[in-house]
Scaffold this motif. Sequence first.
Motif, PDB file in Angstrom:
ATOM      1  N   LEU A 257       2.325  -0.198  -9.393  1.00 23.27           N
ATOM      2  CA  LEU A 257       2.881   1.075  -8.936  1.00 23.27           C
ATOM      3  C   LEU A 257       4.397   1.099  -9.132  1.00 23.27           C
ATOM      4  CD1 LEU A 257       1.810   3.629  -7.426  1.00 23.27           C
ATOM      5  CD2 LEU A 257       2.434   2.483  -5.307  1.00 23.27           C
ATOM      6  N   PRO A 258       4.914   2.048  -9.898  1.00 21.86           N
ATOM      7  CA  PRO A 258       6.369   2.150 -10.043  1.00 21.86           C
ATOM      8  C   PRO A 258       7.032   2.348  -8.676  1.00 21.86           C
ATOM      9  CG  PRO A 258       5.258   3.595 -11.602  1.00 21.86           C
ATOM     10  CD  PRO A 258       4.206   3.075 -10.665  1.00 21.86           C
ATOM     11  N   TYR A 259       8.231   1.825  -8.542  1.00 21.40           N
ATOM     12  CA  TYR A 259       8.917   1.864  -7.259  1.00 21.40           C
ATOM     13  C   TYR A 259       9.065   3.290  -6.730  1.00 21.40           C
ATOM     14  CZ  TYR A 259      12.362   1.239  -3.607  1.00 21.40           C
ATOM     15  OH  TYR A 259      13.023   1.269  -2.402  1.00 21.40           O
ATOM     16  N   GLU A 260       9.346   4.238  -7.591  1.00 24.70           N
ATOM     17  CA  GLU A 260       9.522   5.625  -7.145  1.00 24.70           C
ATOM     18  C   GLU A 260       8.256   6.153  -6.477  1.00 24.70           C
ATOM     19  OE1 GLU A 260      10.262   4.594 -10.334  1.00 24.70           O
ATOM     20  OE2 GLU A 260      12.409   4.428  -9.949  1.00 24.70           O
ATOM     21  N   ARG A 261       7.097   5.828  -7.038  1.00 29.82           N
ATOM     22  CA  ARG A 261       5.828   6.280  -6.435  1.00 29.82           C
ATOM     23  C   ARG A 261       5.553   5.524  -5.145  1.00 29.82           C
ATOM     24  NH1 ARG A 261       2.750  10.292  -8.801  1.00 29.82           N
ATOM     25  NH2 ARG A 261       0.875   9.494  -7.842  1.00 29.82           N
ATOM     26  N   TYR A 262       5.959   4.273  -5.080  1.00 27.96           N
ATOM     27  CA  TYR A 262       5.818   3.491  -3.852  1.00 27.96           C
ATOM     28  C   TYR A 262       6.615   4.150  -2.725  1.00 27.96           C
ATOM     29  CZ  TYR A 262       6.337  -0.438  -0.608  1.00 27.96           C
ATOM     30  OH  TYR A 262       6.348  -1.230   0.508  1.00 27.96           O
TER      31      TYR A 262
ATOM     32  N   ARG B  41      -4.825   2.038  -3.831  1.00 32.76           N
ATOM     33  CA  ARG B  41      -5.422   1.316  -4.953  1.00 32.76           C
ATOM     34  C   ARG B  41      -4.616   0.061  -5.281  1.00 32.76           C
ATOM     35  NH1 ARG B  41      -6.896   6.481  -6.539  1.00 32.76           N
ATOM     36  NH2 ARG B  41      -4.956   6.906  -7.638  1.00 32.76           N
ATOM     37  N   ALA B  42      -3.300   0.183  -5.298  1.00 28.49           N
ATOM     38  CA  ALA B  42      -2.449  -0.979  -5.567  1.00 28.49           C
ATOM     39  C   ALA B  42      -2.616  -2.028  -4.472  1.00 28.49           C
ATOM     40  CB  ALA B  42      -0.988  -0.545  -5.684  1.00 28.49           C
ATOM     41  N   GLY B  43      -2.701  -1.579  -3.224  1.00 26.89           N
ATOM     42  CA  GLY B  43      -2.906  -2.499  -2.108  1.00 26.89           C
ATOM     43  C   GLY B  43      -4.246  -3.202  -2.182  1.00 26.89           C
ATOM     44  N   ALA B  44      -5.262  -2.483  -2.615  1.00 30.66           N
ATOM     45  CA  ALA B  44      -6.593  -3.085  -2.748  1.00 30.66           C
ATOM     46  C   ALA B  44      -6.598  -4.161  -3.828  1.00 30.66           C
ATOM     47  CB  ALA B  44      -7.634  -2.007  -3.063  1.00 30.66           C
ATOM     48  N   GLU B  45      -5.921  -3.883  -4.922  1.00 29.47           N
ATOM     49  CA  GLU B  45      -5.821  -4.884  -5.989  1.00 29.47           C
ATOM     50  C   GLU B  45      -5.066  -6.115  -5.499  1.00 29.47           C
ATOM     51  OE1 GLU B  45      -4.194  -5.311 -10.534  1.00 29.47           O
ATOM     52  OE2 GLU B  45      -4.843  -3.345  -9.823  1.00 29.47           O
ATOM     53  N   ALA B  46      -3.994  -5.887  -4.742  1.00 32.18           N
ATOM     54  CA  ALA B  46      -3.232  -7.009  -4.175  1.00 32.18           C
ATOM     55  C   ALA B  46      -4.077  -7.815  -3.209  1.00 32.18           C
ATOM     56  CB  ALA B  46      -1.971  -6.473  -3.483  1.00 32.18           C
ATOM     57  N   GLU B  47      -4.878  -7.138  -2.431  1.00 28.08           N
ATOM     58  CA  GLU B  47      -5.772  -7.810  -1.477  1.00 28.08           C
ATOM     59  C   GLU B  47      -6.755  -8.730  -2.193  1.00 28.08           C
ATOM     60  OE1 GLU B  47      -7.352  -8.412   2.442  1.00 28.08           O
ATOM     61  OE2 GLU B  47      -5.687  -7.100   1.934  1.00 28.08           O
ATOM     62  N   ILE B  48      -7.315  -8.244  -3.283  1.00 26.08           N
ATOM     63  CA  ILE B  48      -8.284  -9.033  -4.048  1.00 26.08           C
ATOM     64  C   ILE B  48      -7.618 -10.258  -4.673  1.00 26.08           C
ATOM     65  CG2 ILE B  48      -9.710  -9.020  -6.145  1.00 26.08           C
ATOM     66  CD1 ILE B  48     -10.319  -6.041  -5.439  1.00 26.08           C
ATOM     67  N   ILE B  49      -6.443 -10.064  -5.215  1.00 26.04           N
ATOM     68  CA  ILE B  49      -5.760 -11.139  -5.932  1.00 26.04           C
ATOM     69  C   ILE B  49      -5.120 -12.159  -4.998  1.00 26.04           C
ATOM     70  CG2 ILE B  49      -3.798 -11.627  -7.470  1.00 26.04           C
ATOM     71  CD1 ILE B  49      -4.484  -8.965  -8.897  1.00 26.04           C
ATOM     72  N   CYS B  50      -4.564 -11.696  -3.894  1.00 28.12           N
ATOM     73  CA  CYS B  50      -3.684 -12.560  -3.088  1.00 28.12           C
ATOM     74  C   CYS B  50      -4.302 -13.108  -1.807  1.00 28.12           C
ATOM     75  CB  CYS B  50      -2.416 -11.802  -2.730  1.00 28.12           C
ATOM     76  SG  CYS B  50      -1.492 -11.245  -4.187  1.00 28.12           S
ATOM     77  N   PHE B  51      -5.334 -12.455  -1.285  1.00 31.49           N
ATOM     78  CA  PHE B  51      -5.844 -12.893   0.028  1.00 31.49           C
ATOM     79  C   PHE B  51      -7.209 -13.519  -0.063  1.00 31.49           C
ATOM     80  CE2 PHE B  51      -2.506  -9.987   1.123  1.00 31.49           C
ATOM     81  CZ  PHE B  51      -1.945 -10.522   2.267  1.00 31.49           C
TER      82      PHE B  51
ATOM     83  N   SER C  84      -2.387  12.133  -3.580  1.00 31.81           N
ATOM     84  CA  SER C  84      -2.345  11.327  -4.793  1.00 31.81           C
ATOM     85  C   SER C  84      -1.420  10.122  -4.630  1.00 31.81           C
ATOM     86  CB  SER C  84      -1.885  12.191  -5.966  1.00 31.81           C
ATOM     87  OG  SER C  84      -1.699  11.409  -7.119  1.00 31.81           O
ATOM     88  N   PHE C  85      -0.240  10.340  -4.034  1.00 27.92           N
ATOM     89  CA  PHE C  85       0.701   9.243  -3.816  1.00 27.92           C
ATOM     90  C   PHE C  85       0.069   8.167  -2.939  1.00 27.92           C
ATOM     91  CE2 PHE C  85       4.142  12.701  -4.124  1.00 27.92           C
ATOM     92  CZ  PHE C  85       4.231  12.565  -5.503  1.00 27.92           C
ATOM     93  N   VAL C  86      -0.563   8.599  -1.866  1.00 29.04           N
ATOM     94  CA  VAL C  86      -1.174   7.652  -0.929  1.00 29.04           C
ATOM     95  C   VAL C  86      -2.351   6.929  -1.587  1.00 29.04           C
ATOM     96  CG1 VAL C  86      -2.381   7.446   1.275  1.00 29.04           C
ATOM     97  CG2 VAL C  86      -0.346   8.885   1.102  1.00 29.04           C
ATOM     98  N   ALA C  87      -3.146   7.650  -2.351  1.00 31.54           N
ATOM     99  CA  ALA C  87      -4.286   7.028  -3.041  1.00 31.54           C
ATOM    100  C   ALA C  87      -3.809   5.961  -4.022  1.00 31.54           C
ATOM    101  CB  ALA C  87      -5.118   8.090  -3.759  1.00 31.54           C
ATOM    102  N   ASP C  88      -2.722   6.245  -4.727  1.00 32.68           N
ATOM    103  CA  ASP C  88      -2.166   5.255  -5.652  1.00 32.68           C
ATOM    104  C   ASP C  88      -1.733   3.998  -4.902  1.00 32.68           C
ATOM    105  OD1 ASP C  88      -2.560   6.990  -7.758  1.00 32.68           O
ATOM    106  OD2 ASP C  88      -0.442   7.577  -7.918  1.00 32.68           O
TER     107      ASP C  88
END
Length: 114
Positions: A64-69, A104-114, A97-101
């Motif tokens: 996620l680009p920082y601006e969208r974050y 999605r990024a948080g879910a990917e981080a959850e899978i990879i990191c936790f 849309s911003f929140v959904a993005d």
Amino acid sequence: MTRAMTCAALAFSLQPVAAQTLPLNDYPTEARAEYVFGCMAVNGQTAEALRQCSCAIDVIATVLPYERYVLAETVLEMRQTSGERSTLFRDTAPANSFVADLHRAGAEAEIICF
């Protein structure tokens, strides 16, 4: 074509290439630290939580680009307010849309990191 004009044309043509070599999604250190502190508050103040939370913000930054974050975080914060003004942040497609993005990024981080 003079040498000066050739150099200027070359420099101008290289500008898009130089822009592409800049790091993408370069989150400021303060934003990364704020995320990690919040994440650790939820997941425990352990060394493992530090590693997992640091990993998570790194993954989010690649997705996620920082601006969208920032936009997504702002929407989430504004949704906690009351009144008519908060409706703009709850019931519009761009806000959702911003929140959904971010989710999605948080879910990917959850899978990879936790």
